[in-house]
Scaffold this motif. Structure first.
Motif, PDB file in Angstrom:
ATOM      1  N   TYR A  69       0.836  -1.138  -0.019  1.00  0.00           N
ATOM      2  CA  TYR A  69      -0.073   0.127  -0.015  1.00  0.00           C
ATOM      3  C   TYR A  69       0.947   1.095   0.098  1.00  0.00           C
ATOM      4  O   TYR A  69       1.968   1.128   0.475  1.00  0.00           O
ATOM      5  N   GLN A  85       0.537   5.367   1.373  1.00  0.00           N
ATOM      6  CA  GLN A  85      -0.291   6.115   2.282  1.00  0.00           C
ATOM      7  C   GLN A  85       0.130   7.609   1.956  1.00  0.00           C
ATOM      8  O   GLN A  85       1.219   8.095   2.276  1.00  0.00           O
ATOM      9  N   TRP A  94     -11.933  -1.743  10.862  1.00  0.00           N
ATOM     10  CA  TRP A  94     -11.260  -0.626  11.568  1.00  0.00           C
ATOM     11  C   TRP A  94     -10.193  -0.927  11.831  1.00  0.00           C
ATOM     12  O   TRP A  94      -9.686  -1.698  12.602  1.00  0.00           O
ATOM     13  N   TYR A  95      -9.057  -0.090  11.017  1.00  0.00           N
ATOM     14  CA  TYR A  95      -7.698   0.002  11.799  1.00  0.00           C
ATOM     15  C   TYR A  95      -7.388   1.286  12.638  1.00  0.00           C
ATOM     16  O   TYR A  95      -7.732   2.350  12.376  1.00  0.00           O
ATOM     17  N   PHE A 107      -9.511   1.906   1.612  1.00  0.00           N
ATOM     18  CA  PHE A 107      -9.591   2.622   2.904  1.00  0.00           C
ATOM     19  C   PHE A 107     -10.308   4.000   2.905  1.00  0.00           C
ATOM     20  O   PHE A 107     -10.081   4.686   1.814  1.00  0.00           O
ATOM     21  N   PHE A 131      -8.525   4.265  10.429  1.00  0.00           N
ATOM     22  CA  PHE A 131      -9.176   4.258   9.421  1.00  0.00           C
ATOM     23  C   PHE A 131     -10.381   3.238   9.233  1.00  0.00           C
ATOM     24  O   PHE A 131     -10.090   2.054   9.791  1.00  0.00           O
ATOM     25  N   CYS A 132     -11.204   3.675   8.491  1.00  0.00           N
ATOM     26  CA  CYS A 132     -12.209   2.543   8.139  1.00  0.00           C
ATOM     27  C   CYS A 132     -11.981   2.076   6.647  1.00  0.00           C
ATOM     28  O   CYS A 132     -11.025   2.604   5.916  1.00  0.00           O
ATOM     29  N   ALA A 133     -12.493   0.802   6.363  1.00  0.00           N
ATOM     30  CA  ALA A 133     -12.244   0.424   5.157  1.00  0.00           C
ATOM     31  C   ALA A 133     -13.527  -0.792   4.781  1.00  0.00           C
ATOM     32  O   ALA A 133     -14.405  -1.294   5.543  1.00  0.00           O
ATOM     33  N   GLY A 181      -6.004   7.807   2.993  1.00  0.00           N
ATOM     34  CA  GLY A 181      -5.983   6.482   3.464  1.00  0.00           C
ATOM     35  C   GLY A 181      -4.980   5.565   2.715  1.00  0.00           C
ATOM     36  O   GLY A 181      -4.357   6.292   1.918  1.00  0.00           O
TER      37      GLY A 181
END
Lengths: 114, 111
Positions: free
Chosen positions: A35, A37, B35-36, B101, B89-91, A42
């Protein structure tokens, strides 16, 4: 277990240079992910792998390449670095048998391209 | 197009208060909503997750509320503590690997 390790922690690249971000996990996880960021954003999926020899593109694959020759390692290659690739890069892994699809993240690599 | 929208961008809560973070999604194929929690200089770590077949999940002080018809879900942190100060963070995800995310919420819990 060390979990997911990433090297280097920081790197500054000049425009047009290339580099490889290293990712290793010692949990025998089948699935691995890369990923990026960006500040205030996000995570966006670059590439992922479901096992050795198998990789697939994520949401933002352009400018990157990956390989998965072993279960443990999943390096990310940047060719011809551009300022738009300035970001924090996270590698993650998860078990194929995880009930909750939990991904375990490494500490990240902060990359600046100038 | 952002597949998961998260709000607010930042949140300040007094110790002992309730922190609420909201997320909305577009893709009805999503079948997993984690959720992170991320502390500065660290990678994200899974906090709690829910499947769309339940409306609420609680783990300790953390609760996810899920509204499938509205395509919204939220994280509630009860009795918020200074140690909860982090970015959340939600995803939304499907097919085991495609995760999208939200943009994150920076929570600051004042002592």
């Amino acid at each position: 277990n060390a979990g997911v390790t990433q090297t280097p922690k920081f790197r500054i690249l000049k425009i047009g240079q290339s580099m490889t971000l290293q990712c290793t996990q010692d949990m025998n996880h089948n699935y691995m992910y890369w990923y990026r960021q960006d500040p205030g954003m996000g995570l966006k999926l670059i590439y992922y792998s479901v096992g050795a020899g198998i990789t697939d593109k994520g949401e933002v694959p352009n400018g990157y390449n990956v390989s998965r020759s072993t279960t443990e390692d999943f390096p990310l290659r940047l060719e011809l670095a551009a300022p738009s690739q300035t970001s924090v890069y996270f590698c993650a892994s998860r078990s194929k048998d995880s009930r909750h699809y939990e991904q375990y993240f490494g500490p990240g690599t902060r990359l600046t391209v100038t | 197009q952002q597949q998961v929208k998260q709000s607010p961008q930042s949140l300040i809560v007094q110790k002992g208060g309730i922190s609420i973070i909201n997320c909305a999604y577009e893709n009805t194929a999503f079948d997993y909503f984690p959720w992170y929690q991320q502390f500065p200089g660290k990678g994200p770590a899974l906090l709690i997750a829910i499947r769309p077949d339940v409306s609420e999940k609680k783990e300790g002080r953390f609760t996810i509320s899920f509204n499938k018809s509205a395509k919204q879900f939220s994280l509630h942190i009860m009795d918020s503590q200074p140690g909860d100060s982090a970015t959340y963070f939600c995803a939304g995800g499907y097919n085991f690997n495609k995760f999208y995310f939200g943009s994150g919420t920076k929570l600051n819990v004042k002592p």
